[in-house]
Write an enzyme that holds these catalytic residues in place. Structure first.
Site, mmCIF file in Angstrom:
data_model
loop_
_atom_site.group_PDB
_atom_site.id
_atom_site.type_symbol
_atom_site.label_atom_id
_atom_site.label_comp_id
_atom_site.label_asym_id
_atom_site.label_seq_id
_atom_site.Cartn_x
_atom_site.Cartn_y
_atom_site.Cartn_z
ATOM 1 N N ARG A 131 0.867 -1.176 0.000
ATOM 2 C CA ARG A 131 0.000 0.000 0.000
ATOM 3 C C ARG A 131 0.908 1.231 0.000
ATOM 4 O O ARG A 131 1.930 1.255 0.716
ATOM 5 C CB ARG A 131 -0.885 0.030 1.250
ATOM 6 C CG ARG A 131 -2.055 -0.923 1.193
ATOM 7 C CD ARG A 131 -3.106 -0.492 0.162
ATOM 8 N NE ARG A 131 -4.265 -1.346 0.130
ATOM 9 C CZ ARG A 131 -4.461 -2.341 -0.741
ATOM 10 N NH1 ARG A 131 -3.545 -2.612 -1.660
ATOM 11 N NH2 ARG A 131 -5.567 -3.039 -0.710
ATOM 12 N N GLU A 189 -2.554 8.191 -4.377
ATOM 13 C CA GLU A 189 -2.747 7.331 -5.535
ATOM 14 C C GLU A 189 -3.986 7.809 -6.283
ATOM 15 O O GLU A 189 -5.045 7.917 -5.651
ATOM 16 C CB GLU A 189 -2.963 5.911 -5.029
ATOM 17 C CG GLU A 189 -2.661 4.861 -6.051
ATOM 18 C CD GLU A 189 -2.576 3.475 -5.405
ATOM 19 O OE1 GLU A 189 -3.554 2.739 -5.551
ATOM 20 O OE2 GLU A 189 -1.557 3.167 -4.762
ATOM 21 N N HIS A 211 -0.900 0.329 -9.722
ATOM 22 C CA HIS A 211 -1.606 -0.577 -8.804
ATOM 23 C C HIS A 211 -2.225 -1.755 -9.576
ATOM 24 O O HIS A 211 -3.455 -1.925 -9.599
ATOM 25 C CB HIS A 211 -2.683 0.189 -8.016
ATOM 26 C CG HIS A 211 -3.119 -0.518 -6.757
ATOM 27 N ND1 HIS A 211 -3.434 0.137 -5.596
ATOM 28 C CD2 HIS A 211 -3.300 -1.841 -6.482
ATOM 29 C CE1 HIS A 211 -3.795 -0.727 -4.657
ATOM 30 N NE2 HIS A 211 -3.717 -1.947 -5.177
#
Ligand code: DGY
Length: 327
Positions: free
Chosen positions: A238, A267, A286
């Site tokens: 993460r 993000e 991601h």
């Protein structure tokens, strides 16, 4: 189908799984690639019994209260569920589900590919060719690092961390790891109980821990200073486990040689972020679990969790089962 059970899917999803849900509930799909705004999410959850959530949705007490007393289950499309406030859900007797296991090997394949790609400067080499700089064979240009014989430090030795370790061992790496849990088997990898020690001796550091209060900014200024100047940092966990500003500074000061990130904080990373101007950085959007097969299985498992939950049964993959009392 018209029932009194309403389910919200917060993004576009595989039609087969939407259809499965449609057999037992009235389904609303926010059928777009981009996430809903907060206002859209608040409007869409009204009266829902189940929410099929994604990493981009903050599902907290506010959203749960807006959904109302029918809400039984929130199912995350993914193994990490830091976007769902589980304590808020438990307080309201709402089950939270996730998708453990199905993405382990796919994510480990990807993480190890990223480690290798960073070691051998693949992204940079591709840019070199595309920009017309490849004029001849140069014995001293684009030299990378050997994977074999080097030391990989894995932070977080759960399912994915272990699967990365297996790939690394098969490639001739020495594998050390740091974890707060007690692994039943570490198949010859060496546990290091002091994170700083692991950072000092690793050639590659790969993060595989969940995002919690404890792991937020786990890698910051001090940790980067400790790492070898030749070392490579890889993050497929993460974004907030790494302090982004400290990382930019650390790379500029050459405290480490390379960073490869599939997750960032924030993000997505803003297009004008300094990290995107550095040659010794790879940033990916991601996609660690993004294969057709795995994303389909994740979708199916999320729907399994919702169907069970809205019908008053504990989801098969429930992260707060011990807090739920539906008697
Ligand atoms: C996961 O499964 O946690 C992936 O990162 C998608 O959120």
């Amino acid at each position: 189908m018209s029932t009194n059970l309403k389910v919200l899917i917060t993004r576009r999803q595989f039609q087969e799984q939407i259809n499965r849900l449609g057999e037992v509930a009235d389904v609303t799909v926010l059928d777009r690639p981009e996430p809903p705004t907060r206002a859209e999410l608040k409007k869409a959850v009204l009266g829902c019994s189940g929410i099929f959530a994604h990493i981009t949705d903050l599902v907290n007490g506010e959203i749960m209260d807006i959904a109302g007393k029918n809400l039984k289950v929130i199912a995350e499309f993914g193994v990490g569920y830091d976007n769902i406030k589980v304590e808020d859900a438990s307080e309201r007797n709402i089950a939270v589900g996730n998708t453990p296991g199905v993405l382990t090997e796919t994510t480990a394949d990807f993480a190890f590919a990223v480690i290798q790609s960073a070691a051998r400067r693949l992204a940079e080499s591709d840019r070199f060719v595309r920009s017309g700089q490849w004029k001849w064979f140069d014995p001293l240009d684009l030299l990378g690092l050997d994977i074999n014989g080097s030391t990989l430090g894995i932070i977080g030795f759960g399912r994915i961390g272990k699967s990365v370790a297996k790939r690394a061992l098969a490639s001739g790496m020495n594998v050390i790891y740091f974890t707060r849990s007690t692994p039943d088997d570490d198949f010859g990898c060496k546990r290091i109980n002091d994170l700083e020690e692991l950072l000092k001796i690793s050639d590659f550091v790969s993060l595989h821990c969940p995002l919690t209060d404890e792991t937020k900014n786990l890698i910051g200024t001090r940790e980067l200073e400790i790492m070898k100047p030749t070392s490579v940092l890889v993050n497929t966990s993460r974004g907030p486990t790494v302090d982004t500003n400290a990382l930019s500074d650390g790379l500029l000061k050459k405290e480490i040689s390379y960073a490869a990130l599939d997750v960032t904080d924030p993000e997505p990373i803003p297009a004008d972020h300094p990290l995107l101007r550095m040659e010794n950085v790879t940033i990916l959007p991601h996609i660690a679990s993004a294969t057709v097969g795995t994303r389909k299985k994740m979708s199916e498992m999320t729907v399994d969790n919702i169907i069970a939950g809205i019908q008053g049964k504990l989801p098969p993959h429930c992260v707060n089962a011990e807090d739920i009392n539906w008697e």
